[in-house]
Design an enzyme around this catalytic site. Structure first.
Site, PDB file in Angstrom:
ATOM      1  CB  SER A 191      -1.030  -0.196   1.040  1.00  0.00           C
ATOM      2  OG  SER A 191      -0.224  -0.307   2.354  1.00  0.00           O
ATOM      3  CE  LYS A 216       6.263  -2.799   1.075  1.00  0.00           C
ATOM      4  NZ  LYS A 216       6.420  -1.402   1.999  1.00  0.00           N
ATOM      5  N   GLY A 269       0.400   2.162  -6.013  1.00  0.00           N
ATOM      6  CA  GLY A 269       1.739   3.093  -5.690  1.00  0.00           C
ATOM      7  C   GLY A 269       2.276   3.605  -7.219  1.00  0.00           C
ATOM      8  CB  THR A 271       3.917   4.197 -13.236  1.00  0.00           C
ATOM      9  OG1 THR A 271       2.536   4.799 -13.094  1.00  0.00           O
ATOM     10  CG2 THR A 271       4.075   3.191 -14.637  1.00  0.00           C
ATOM     11  N   GLY A 272       6.602   2.869 -11.734  1.00  0.00           N
ATOM     12  CA  GLY A 272       7.968   2.362 -11.826  1.00  0.00           C
ATOM     13  C   GLY A 272       8.093   1.174 -10.980  1.00  0.00           C
ATOM     14  CB  VAL A 273       7.355   0.750  -7.409  1.00  0.00           C
ATOM     15  CG1 VAL A 273       7.042  -0.506  -6.231  1.00  0.00           C
ATOM     16  CG2 VAL A 273       8.189   1.552  -6.722  1.00  0.00           C
ATOM     17  CD  GLU A 297      -6.141   0.462 -10.296  1.00  0.00           C
ATOM     18  OE1 GLU A 297      -6.167   1.588 -11.125  1.00  0.00           O
ATOM     19  OE2 GLU A 297      -6.664  -0.463 -10.549  1.00  0.00           O
ATOM     20  CB  CYS A 331      -3.214   8.512  -7.782  1.00  0.00           C
ATOM     21  SG  CYS A 331      -4.745   8.146  -7.378  1.00  0.00           S
ATOM     22  CD  GLU A 427       2.359  10.405 -10.111  1.00  0.00           C
ATOM     23  OE1 GLU A 427       3.319   9.544 -10.048  1.00  0.00           O
ATOM     24  OE2 GLU A 427       1.086  10.457  -9.987  1.00  0.00           O
TER      25      GLU A 427
HETATM   26  P1  NAD Z   1       5.609   3.875  -3.896  1.00  0.00           P
HETATM   27  O1  NAD Z   1       5.661   3.431  -5.374  1.00  0.00           O
HETATM   28  O2  NAD Z   1       6.883   4.749  -3.509  1.00  0.00           O
HETATM   29  O3  NAD Z   1       5.231   3.170  -3.010  1.00  0.00           O
HETATM   30  C1  NAD Z   1       4.136   2.132  -2.716  1.00  0.00           C
HETATM   31  C2  NAD Z   1       4.472   1.104  -1.866  1.00  0.00           C
HETATM   32  O4  NAD Z   1       5.373   0.435  -2.746  1.00  0.00           O
HETATM   33  C3  NAD Z   1       4.957   1.254  -0.666  1.00  0.00           C
HETATM   34  O5  NAD Z   1       4.363   0.303   0.283  1.00  0.00           O
HETATM   35  C4  NAD Z   1       6.384   1.301  -0.780  1.00  0.00           C
HETATM   36  O6  NAD Z   1       6.992   0.565   0.464  1.00  0.00           O
HETATM   37  C5  NAD Z   1       6.434  -0.151  -1.881  1.00  0.00           C
HETATM   38  N1  NAD Z   1       7.607  -0.150  -2.582  1.00  0.00           N
HETATM   39  C6  NAD Z   1       8.506   0.914  -2.931  1.00  0.00           C
HETATM   40  N2  NAD Z   1       9.493   0.180  -3.436  1.00  0.00           N
HETATM   41  C7  NAD Z   1       9.634  -0.931  -3.816  1.00  0.00           C
HETATM   42  C8  NAD Z   1      10.086  -2.032  -4.083  1.00  0.00           C
HETATM   43  N3  NAD Z   1      11.328  -1.992  -4.824  1.00  0.00           N
HETATM   44  N4  NAD Z   1       9.506  -3.324  -4.304  1.00  0.00           N
HETATM   45  C9  NAD Z   1       8.268  -3.512  -3.661  1.00  0.00           C
HETATM   46  N5  NAD Z   1       7.706  -2.497  -3.078  1.00  0.00           N
HETATM   47  C10 NAD Z   1       8.056  -1.422  -3.132  1.00  0.00           C
HETATM   48  O7  NAD Z   1       4.249   5.050  -4.096  1.00  0.00           O
HETATM   49  P2  NAD Z   1       3.968   6.099  -2.994  1.00  0.00           P
HETATM   50  O8  NAD Z   1       4.856   7.259  -2.828  1.00  0.00           O
HETATM   51  O9  NAD Z   1       3.691   5.545  -1.554  1.00  0.00           O
HETATM   52  O10 NAD Z   1       2.640   6.603  -3.502  1.00  0.00           O
HETATM   53  C11 NAD Z   1       2.291   7.679  -4.536  1.00  0.00           C
HETATM   54  C12 NAD Z   1       2.281   7.102  -5.862  1.00  0.00           C
HETATM   55  O11 NAD Z   1       1.099   6.123  -5.721  1.00  0.00           O
HETATM   56  C13 NAD Z   1       1.883   7.810  -7.039  1.00  0.00           C
HETATM   57  O12 NAD Z   1       2.647   7.568  -8.207  1.00  0.00           O
HETATM   58  C14 NAD Z   1       0.576   7.702  -7.062  1.00  0.00           C
HETATM   59  O13 NAD Z   1       0.156   8.449  -8.352  1.00  0.00           O
HETATM   60  C15 NAD Z   1       0.243   6.393  -6.788  1.00  0.00           C
HETATM   61  N6  NAD Z   1      -1.042   6.200  -6.381  1.00  0.00           N
HETATM   62  C16 NAD Z   1      -1.977   5.759  -7.354  1.00  0.00           C
HETATM   63  C17 NAD Z   1      -3.474   5.608  -6.955  1.00  0.00           C
HETATM   64  C18 NAD Z   1      -4.331   5.027  -7.959  1.00  0.00           C
HETATM   65  O14 NAD Z   1      -5.373   4.641  -7.475  1.00  0.00           O
HETATM   66  N7  NAD Z   1      -3.913   5.061  -9.214  1.00  0.00           N
HETATM   67  C19 NAD Z   1      -3.682   5.877  -5.584  1.00  0.00           C
HETATM   68  C20 NAD Z   1      -2.928   6.336  -4.645  1.00  0.00           C
HETATM   69  C21 NAD Z   1      -1.660   6.486  -5.238  1.00  0.00           C
END
Ligand code: NAD
Length: 545
Positions: A191, A216, A269, A271-273, A297, A331, A427
Site C-alpha cells: 500500500s 506491507k 503506488g 508506476t515504476g515500482v 493502480e 494520484c 508525475e
Molecule cells: P511508491 O511506489 O513509492 O510506494 C508504494 C508501495 O510500494 C509502498 O508500500 C512502498 O514501500 C512499496 N515499494 C517501494 N519500492 C518497492 C520495491 N522496490 N519493491 C516492492 N515494493 C516497493 O508510491 P507512494 O509514494 O507510496 O505513492 C504515490 C504513488 O502512488 C503515486 O505515483 C500515485 O500516483 C500512486 N497512487 C495511485 C493510486 C491509484 O489509484 N491509481 C492511488 C494512490 C496512489
C-alpha cells in the site's frame, strides 16, 4: 474447523455512504479529535511485525516522523527479516484452511464490524494518525481514513453478495452452479502513503473473498496502518488472515514475489515500482503454482481541459481544489491544465486570489488548507521541478519551499507555452499545476495534445457549457482517463458512486471499491449436476434410417 451451521438466505445490510463530519469550530467532533491529536502527538508508538497474530520484534527499526514537524518522532517500526516473510507465507497457508471454509457472510461480518468500529470508537484514532503521520488536514483525513474506508468495507460486502448471486442457467434436468473459490496461495498487498483507506482496502478485499494476505504498508503510512491492523483484530479478524509485515520493500518483495504460492498482488503506488514487480513475476513464471493475479493502480498526470465556453469561476475552483488539496499528493490531482488564451488572464486572477487566502502550515491548526509534503525525498523531488521551472517556464504563483520545520512546498502555478514541457508530462506528486494557454480556435487540436502528452490515463476533467464541446472531449479523450469529470475537479471519487481506476501507465483498472475488483480475488469452479444421467451411449442420429 468450519463455521457454525446456518440455513437461510442471508442478506447483508444495504450499504450507504458514510456522512462526512464537518469538524466545524465548537463542534463536539472537533473537541474530541483535538484531544486525541494531543495524546497521540505526545507518545512514541512501537510497531511490531505481526505473523499469525504473534507480535515480533527484530530491533532493526525505522522511524515515523511528522511531515509538518520532521524532528517529531511519532513511532518506530520493526523491519521484518526475509525469514519472517517465509514464516508469514506459512501463516497465510495455515489460516487459509479455516478462513476459506467459513460461509462468506461470516467473513463479511468481520468487515461490517470493522466499519462500525471505524464509524464510532476508532474514528478519532484513525483520523488523528492520518493527520499527524501523513499531513492531511482534518477534512482530507476524514474523507480518507474514516469515510472512504468505511465505504470500502460496507460496499465491498454488498458487491460480494451481488457477485456470489451471479449463477448460470439451469433446468429441471441439471443444476449448474458457480463456486467462487479463493485463490490458491497468498495475496501480497502493498500500500502507498497517500491514502489510509487504500491501505485498509488492499488486504481486506482479497480477504473478504476467502484469501489470506501479507500486507506491507509503506514506511510513511505506518502509524495509521498499525492502528488499522489493531482495529481489524478487534473486529474479529482471525490470526494469520492478514499478516502485518513492515520493513524494507525490496527485501520483502524478493521473498514474496518469487514464492511458489504467490496467488496475487494487490498494489497501489508508483508506476515504476509496479512495473518492476510485474517484471519480477514475469521472470519467475516457471516457478508458480498458478498464474498470479496482478492488480495495480499506479501514477497519473491528470488533466483539466477548458473550452472557451467554460464558466471561469467553476474552472478556477476546479484548478485550485483539484491541484492543491492534500498538497497535490493524490494520484488523481490535477497537475496540467489547458486553458483558452482568451480566458486565462481572468482565470489566473481568480486562482491567485483564492491562493492568497489559503493558509499553509501544521495540520493541527485547523485553519490551514495546505500542509507539508510527505517526506524529504518528495520535498527534494518537487523542489527540483520548481527550480527547473523557474528558468524553463514561468512561475505564476507560489514556487517557494521551506524545510526548516516541516516539508513545506508552496502551492504553485506554472505557465508554459510549450505543450511538450516536462512539467506537463511527468508525475510530480506535489502542490504544482502547470497551465498551457492555447489558441481558442485550436480546441480540437488541444484535445489531441491532451490525449498524447503523458503515458498515464488516470483522471481528467473537461470544463465547458457548450454541449457539443463536452461530447467531443468525451469522445477524443475516451482512453485518456479511467475517471472522467465534466465541469468538476478530477479528484474526490466516492466508493459506490465513481468506481476508481485508470488505464495505460496508470494501472490495470480493476476499479477499487467495485465488484470488478473483487472478481480478481476469486477463481470460479463450475459445477454441473445432472438429475437425469443418460443411460444409453447411442445418440439418436445413429438410429436406423
Ligand atoms: P511508491 O511506489 O513509492 O510506494 C508504494 C508501495 O510500494 C509502498 O508500500 C512502498 O514501500 C512499496 N515499494 C517501494 N519500492 C518497492 C520495491 N522496490 N519493491 C516492492 N515494493 C516497493 O508510491 P507512494 O509514494 O507510496 O505513492 C504515490 C504513488 O502512488 C503515486 O505515483 C500515485 O500516483 C500512486 N497512487 C495511485 C493510486 C491509484 O489509484 N491509481 C492511488 C494512490 C496512489
Amino acid at each position: 474447523m468450519s463455521s457454525a451451521s446456518f440455513d437461510g438466505a442471508r442478506r447483508v445490510p444495504v450499504a450507504v455512504n458514510e456522512p462526512v463530519r464537518s469538524y466545524a469550530p465548537h463542534s463536539p467532533e472537533r473537541a474530541s479529535l483535538q484531544a486525541r491529536l494531543a495524546t497521540m502527538a505526545a507518545e512514541t508508538v512501537e510497531i511490531p511485525i505481526v505473523i499469525g497474530g504473534k507480535r515480533l520484534h527484530t530491533g532493526d527499526c525505522g522511524t515515523v516522523t511528522m511531515p509538518c514537524d520532521h524532528q517529531h518522532v511519532l513511532a518506530t517500526f520493526h523491519k521484518a527479516t526475509p525469514a519472517m516473510v517465509h514464516d508469514a507465507i506459512a501463516s497465510c497457508a495455515a489460516a487459509k484452511a479455516e478462513w476459506a471454509s467459513w460461509r462468506w457472510e461470516d467473513r463479511a461480518a468481520v468487515l461490517l464490524r470493522a466499519a462500525e468500529l471505524l464509524t464510532t470508537s476508532w474514528r478519532d484514532t484513525l483520523v488523528a494518525a492520518t493527520m499527524l503521520g501523513q499531513a492531511k488536514t482534518v477534512h482530507q483525513a476524514e474523507i480518507d481514513a474514516a469515510c472512504e474506508l468505511i465505504d470500502f468495507w460496507r460496499f465491498n460486502v454488498q458487491f460480494a453478495q451481488e457477485l456470489y448471486a451471479e449463477q448460470p442457467i439451469s433446468d429441471h434436468t441439471m443444476w449448474n452452479q458457480l463456486d467462487y473459490r479463493s485463490l490458491e496461495g497468498f495475496v501480497y498487498a502493498v500500500s502507498p502513503f497517500n491514502f489510509t483507506a487504500i491501505g485498509g482496502n488492499l488486504p481486506t478485499a482479497p480477504a473478504l473473498m476467502g484469501n489470506t494476505v501479507i500486507w506491507k504498508p509503506g514506511a510513511t503510512v505506518m502509524l495509521s496502518s498499525w492502528y488499522l491492523y489493531l482495529l481489524l483484530e478487534e473486529a474479529g479478524l482471525p490470526p494469520g488472515v492478514i499478516n502485518f509485515i513492515p520493513g524494507d520493500p525490496a527485501a520483502i518483495s524478493d521473498v514474496a514475489l518469487t514464492h511458489r504460492d504467490l496467488a496475487g498482488v494487490h498494489f497501489t503506488g508508483s508506476t515504476g515500482v509496479f512495473n518492476n514487480m510485474w517484471a519480477t513475476i514475469g521472470k519467475n513464471m516457471d516457478h508458480y503454482r498458478s498464474y498470479p493475479r496482478i492488480v495495480g493502480e499506479t501514477g497519473g498526470k491528470d488533466f483539466i481541459v477548458a473550452h472557451p465556453s467554460a464558466d471561469p469561476q467553476a474552472l478556477a475552483v476546479g484548478i485550485v481544489r483539484g491541484a492543491f488539496e492534500y498538497q497535490g499528493q493524490k494520484c488523481s490531482a490535477a497537475s496540467r491544465a489547458y486553458v483558452p488564451k482568451s480566458m486565462w488572464p481572468d482565470v489566473k486572477a481568480r486562482c491567485i486570489a483564492m491562493m492568497s487566502e489559503m493558509k499553509q502550515g501544521d495540520v493541527r491548526d485547523m485553519s490551514n488548507f495546505v500542509a507539508a509534503v510527505i517526506d524529504q525525498k518528495a520535498f527534494t523531488r518537487i523542489k527540483g521541478y520548481l527550480d527547473d521551472a523557474k528558468t524553463s517556464a514561468t512561475i505564476v504563483a507560489g514556487g517557494e519551499c521551506d524545510d526548516s520545520v516541516g516539508w513545506f512546498v508552496q502551492p504553485t502555478i506554472v505557465e508554459t507555452n510549450d505543450p511538450a514541457h516536462r512539467m506537463l508530462c511527468e508525475e510530480i506528486f506535489g502542490p504544482v499545476i502547470t497551465i498551457h494557454p492555447y489558441d481558442d480556435a485550436s480546441w480540437s487540436d488541444i484535445l489531441t495534445t491532451v490525449d498524447a502528452t503523458s503515458p498515464y490515463a488516470l483522471t481528467g476533467a473537461v470544463f465547458a457549457r457548450d454541449r457539443a464541446a463536452i461530447q467531443e472531449a468525451s469522445n477524443v479523450l475516451r482512453q485518456s482517463a479511467g475517471n472522467f469529470y465534466i465541469n468538476d475537479k478530477p479528484t474526490g471519487a466516492v466508493v459506490g458512486q465513481q468506481p476508481f481506476g485508470g488505464a495505460r501507465g496508470s494501472g490495470t483498472n480493476d476499479t477499487a471499491g467495485s465488484k470488478m475488483n473483487l472478481l480478481r480475488w476469486t477463481s470460479v469452479r463450475t459445477i454441473k449436476e445432472t438429475f437425469a444421467s443418460p443411460t444409453a451411449w447411442r445418440y439418436p442420429f445413429l438410429g436406423a434410417e
